[in-house]
Design an enzyme around this catalytic site. Structure first.
Site, PDB file in Angstrom:
ATOM      1  CB  CYS A   1      -4.750   6.810  10.000  1.00  0.00           C
ATOM      2  SG  CYS A   1      -4.905   5.425   8.910  1.00  0.00           S
TER       3      CYS A   1
ATOM      4  CG  ASP B   1       5.798  20.385  10.908  1.00  0.00           C
ATOM      5  OD1 ASP B   1       5.185  19.319  10.709  1.00  0.00           O
ATOM      6  OD2 ASP B   1       6.725  20.481  11.716  1.00  0.00           O
TER       7      ASP B   1
ATOM      8  NE  ARG C   1      -0.355  10.750  10.284  1.00  0.00           N
ATOM      9  CZ  ARG C   1      -0.758   9.778   9.462  1.00  0.00           C
ATOM     10  NH1 ARG C   1      -1.980   9.317   9.546  1.00  0.00           N
ATOM     11  NH2 ARG C   1       0.058   9.274   8.559  1.00  0.00           N
ATOM     12  N   PRO C   2       0.841  16.414  11.292  1.00  0.00           N
ATOM     13  CG  PRO C   2       2.725  17.030  12.541  1.00  0.00           C
ATOM     14  CD  PRO C   2       1.657  15.983  12.431  1.00  0.00           C
TER      15      PRO C   2
ATOM     16  CG  ASP D   1       2.194   1.225   9.974  1.00  0.00           C
ATOM     17  OD1 ASP D   1       1.313   2.067   9.869  1.00  0.00           O
ATOM     18  OD2 ASP D   1       3.398   1.461   9.752  1.00  0.00           O
TER      19      ASP D   1
ATOM     20  NE  ARG E   1      -8.085   5.017   4.863  1.00  0.00           N
ATOM     21  CZ  ARG E   1      -7.340   5.499   5.853  1.00  0.00           C
ATOM     22  NH1 ARG E   1      -7.823   5.586   7.062  1.00  0.00           N
ATOM     23  NH2 ARG E   1      -6.125   5.927   5.645  1.00  0.00           N
TER      24      ARG E   1
ATOM     25  CE  LYS F   1      -2.024   1.719   4.058  1.00  0.00           C
ATOM     26  NZ  LYS F   1      -1.562   3.062   4.227  1.00  0.00           N
ATOM     27  CG  ASN F   2       2.091   2.780   3.478  1.00  0.00           C
ATOM     28  OD1 ASN F   2       0.976   3.176   3.105  1.00  0.00           O
ATOM     29  ND2 ASN F   2       2.349   2.511   4.748  1.00  0.00           N
TER      30      ASN F   2
HETATM   31  N1  EPU Z   1       5.736  14.470  11.359  1.00  0.00           N
HETATM   32  C1  EPU Z   1       5.847  15.796  11.649  1.00  0.00           C
HETATM   33  N2  EPU Z   1       5.773  16.696  10.628  1.00  0.00           N
HETATM   34  C2  EPU Z   1       5.589  16.326   9.327  1.00  0.00           C
HETATM   35  C3  EPU Z   1       5.478  14.958   9.042  1.00  0.00           C
HETATM   36  C4  EPU Z   1       5.540  14.042  10.078  1.00  0.00           C
HETATM   37  O1  EPU Z   1       5.992  16.169  12.806  1.00  0.00           O
HETATM   38  O2  EPU Z   1       5.520  17.206   8.456  1.00  0.00           O
HETATM   39  C5  EPU Z   1       5.798  13.469  12.441  1.00  0.00           C
HETATM   40  C6  EPU Z   1       4.452  12.761  12.664  1.00  0.00           C
HETATM   41  O3  EPU Z   1       3.616  13.514  13.507  1.00  0.00           O
HETATM   42  C7  EPU Z   1       4.889  11.468  13.298  1.00  0.00           C
HETATM   43  C8  EPU Z   1       6.227  11.201  12.643  1.00  0.00           C
HETATM   44  O4  EPU Z   1       6.663  12.431  12.063  1.00  0.00           O
HETATM   45  O5  EPU Z   1       5.065  11.646  14.682  1.00  0.00           O
HETATM   46  C9  EPU Z   1       6.213  10.115  11.607  1.00  0.00           C
HETATM   47  O6  EPU Z   1       5.178  10.355  10.666  1.00  0.00           O
HETATM   48  P1  EPU Z   1       5.419  10.063   9.127  1.00  0.00           P
HETATM   49  O7  EPU Z   1       5.367  11.379   8.402  1.00  0.00           O
HETATM   50  O8  EPU Z   1       6.601   9.187   8.930  1.00  0.00           O
HETATM   51  O9  EPU Z   1       4.154   9.264   8.748  1.00  0.00           O
HETATM   52  P2  EPU Z   1       3.599   9.277   7.316  1.00  0.00           P
HETATM   53  O10 EPU Z   1       4.694   9.429   6.339  1.00  0.00           O
HETATM   54  O11 EPU Z   1       2.447  10.192   7.237  1.00  0.00           O
HETATM   55  C10 EPU Z   1       3.822   6.726   6.789  1.00  0.00           C
HETATM   56  C11 EPU Z   1       2.878   5.614   6.495  1.00  0.00           C
HETATM   57  C12 EPU Z   1       2.117   5.259   7.748  1.00  0.00           C
HETATM   58  C13 EPU Z   1       3.121   4.833   8.812  1.00  0.00           C
HETATM   59  C14 EPU Z   1       4.127   5.962   9.044  1.00  0.00           C
HETATM   60  C15 EPU Z   1       5.230   5.596  10.004  1.00  0.00           C
HETATM   61  C16 EPU Z   1       2.318   6.078   4.209  1.00  0.00           C
HETATM   62  C17 EPU Z   1       1.266   6.468   3.240  1.00  0.00           C
HETATM   63  N3  EPU Z   1       1.946   6.054   5.473  1.00  0.00           N
HETATM   64  O12 EPU Z   1       3.021   7.806   7.231  1.00  0.00           O
HETATM   65  O13 EPU Z   1       1.285   4.159   7.433  1.00  0.00           O
HETATM   66  O14 EPU Z   1       2.444   4.554  10.014  1.00  0.00           O
HETATM   67  O15 EPU Z   1       4.737   6.323   7.795  1.00  0.00           O
HETATM   68  O16 EPU Z   1       5.960   4.536   9.500  1.00  0.00           O
HETATM   69  O17 EPU Z   1       3.431   5.755   3.820  1.00  0.00           O
HETATM   70  C18 EPU Z   1      -0.632   2.818   7.509  1.00  0.00           C
HETATM   71  O18 EPU Z   1      -0.147   2.193   6.567  1.00  0.00           O
HETATM   72  O19 EPU Z   1      -1.649   2.431   8.121  1.00  0.00           O
HETATM   73  C19 EPU Z   1       0.010   4.077   7.922  1.00  0.00           C
HETATM   74  C20 EPU Z   1      -0.574   4.970   8.703  1.00  0.00           C
END
Ligand code: EPU
Length: 420
Positions: A116, A124, A121-122, A307, A400, A22-23
């Protein structure tokens, strides 16, 4: 809302095949917008989140043709650069289209990206990284507006390791002249897979899979075929399912290298498994014969994936002893334990990041609403262990992320009812 009805306990057996990640699939769609022409995507997971991203691609003017796990995206007719909030709100990965669209010229507007409900889910770091590339970012309340007048390569250090922010800036940098360096980058296999693919298309990315990624901008990328890697989170989930239900499961089309942190925990717990290059067999037994690993800590790759934490916690409820579950990535990813406690688990939530699981406790069937993909799957595993009937509502949240879950579980002997 559709529901699963599961009567437990159930023992499973047989072979289950892992779908495309998925990712990885979700990022292949924005990547297609870096190129002009038709991109063929293979082994794409047929799930709701991918469906939403494909709808966005179509909203932008791309031609999308789907046939099973094969999807072609032709971006040559793309004119629009506006992503409506109706769609952006359904997928956090919608923000990943901003860079590729800006590189096609002009301005991009997008509603707030969703995702999710697992804590803040910032975005920034996406915005800060875009600004470092010379992109003007305006928050207009109900949408963001991005404008790129003169793009420049940059060095950016991610304050928090972020998978999608790493992939977004990496994709954007492929077509910006000069050398971009991304430090404290995510090392997840999906980042590596995306970099390998973009390099096949002509990008010059080095270091993907380590914390420092360098990207030398090139003038254009050529559309190529992209086959998704196996979903490591499905692999881990099926492995946990086998261990928790005391079942013998052969997980096919998997890459065990991507779940080694989970296998290391299995070693501590005494869960037996065998592995080959593209398969993993978990030979579950009576869970009271497993040992508590003491603590499990989620971590960026190659550590234990956040996850996999909810399904693993379900397994821990069935093992003698106390285990500390330490969720380090998201502050909202432990609240589902309330659902497990309603089913009979004995878990103390110490703070938003820590929980103490006391096992073994028998679980009982209940009516549960699925909160998000991974917590939803945890409830499915709990339902297969529990005595009696569990009705899981809001399974959109599971669909999803999991393709034809009910059908695939049935093929390994599960009895799962589906109510529309
Ligand atoms: N974060 C920030 N600022 C940002 C982005 C992230 O502070 O601009 C923080 C988040 O708040 C969190 C940490 O960084 O504390 C990690 O978040 P990350 O950005 O890595 O998560 P993501 O990229 O949005 C992906 C996967 C998630 C998985 C996470 C962690 C995808 C589409 N999603 O999310 O997968 O949990 O990495 O490995 O690749 C799932 O598959 O169910 C899922 C939620």
């Amino acid at each position: 809302m559709s529901k699963f009805v599961i009567s437990g306990p159930q023992k499973l057996q047989g072979e289950i095949t892992v779908a495309g990640a998925k990712n990885a699939g979700l990022k292949a769609i924005p990547a297609a917008f870096l190129m002009n022409g038709k991109v063929e995507l293979r082994n794409m997971p047929q799930i709701q989140d991918v469906e939403v991203m494909l709808q966005i691609a179509q909203e932008l003017g791309a031609q999308v043709v789907k046939q099973g796990d094969q999807v072609s995206i032709d971006t040559s007719g793309v004119k629009s650069s506006h992503i409506s909030s109706a769609l952006s709100g359904k997928a956090r990965t919608s923000i990943m289209l901003v860079g590729p669209l800006l590189l096609r010229g002009g301005e991009v507007t997008i509603g707030h990206p969703g995702g999710c409900a697992i804590g803040r889910r910032p975005i920034d770091q996406f915005l800060e990284g875009f600004r470092a590339f010379g992109i003007a970012v305006k928050d207009e309340g109900d949408q963001y507006r991005f404008r790129a007048d003169k793009l420049r390569a940059a060095t950016y250090f991610f304050p928090f390791v972020s998978v999608t922010a790493t992939e977004t800036l990496m994709m954007t940098a492929t077509l910006i002249p000069g050398t971009t360096v991304l430090k404290n980058s995510a090392c997840e296999p999906e980042v590596q897979a995306l970099a390998n693919y973009l390099n096949q298309c002509g990008a010059k990315i080095s270091g993907a899979g380590t914390s420092t990624i360098s990207i030398e901008g090139v003038q254009k990328l050529a559309p190529m075929e992209y086959a998704m890697i196996p979903d490591r989170l499905e692999t881990g989930m099926f492995a946990i399912l086998a261990a928790a239900t005391g079942s013998d499961l052969m997980i096919k089309r998997a890459n065990p290298e991507h779940v080694e942190s989970l296998l290391a925990i299995f070693e501590h717990m005494g869960v037996k498994y065998e592995r080959g290059q593209d398969w993993l067999r978990v030979i579950g037994t009576d869970t009271t014969r497993y040992r508590s690993p003491g603590k499990v800590i989620t971590h960026e790759y190659p550590g234990l994936a956040t996850d996999l934490q909810p399904p693993l916690t379900v397994l821990l409820t069935q093992i003698p002893g106390t285990t500390l579950v330490h969720e380090t990535i998201f502050e909202g990813r432990l609240f589902y334990i309330d659902l497990l406690n309603r089913m009979g688990a004995n878990i103390i939530l110490c703070d938003p990041h820590r929980a103490l699981v006391q096992g073994p406790t028998p679980l009982r069937g209940k009516n549960i609403e699925s909160p998000d993909i991974r917590a939803g799957i945890a409830v499915v595993i709990a339902a297969l262990i529990a005595q009696g009937e569990t009705v899981i509502d809001n399974i959109y949240q599971i669909e999803r992320g999991f393709e034809r879950l009910e059908e695939r579980l049935k093929a390994i002997g599960a009895t799962v009812g589906y109510v529309n």
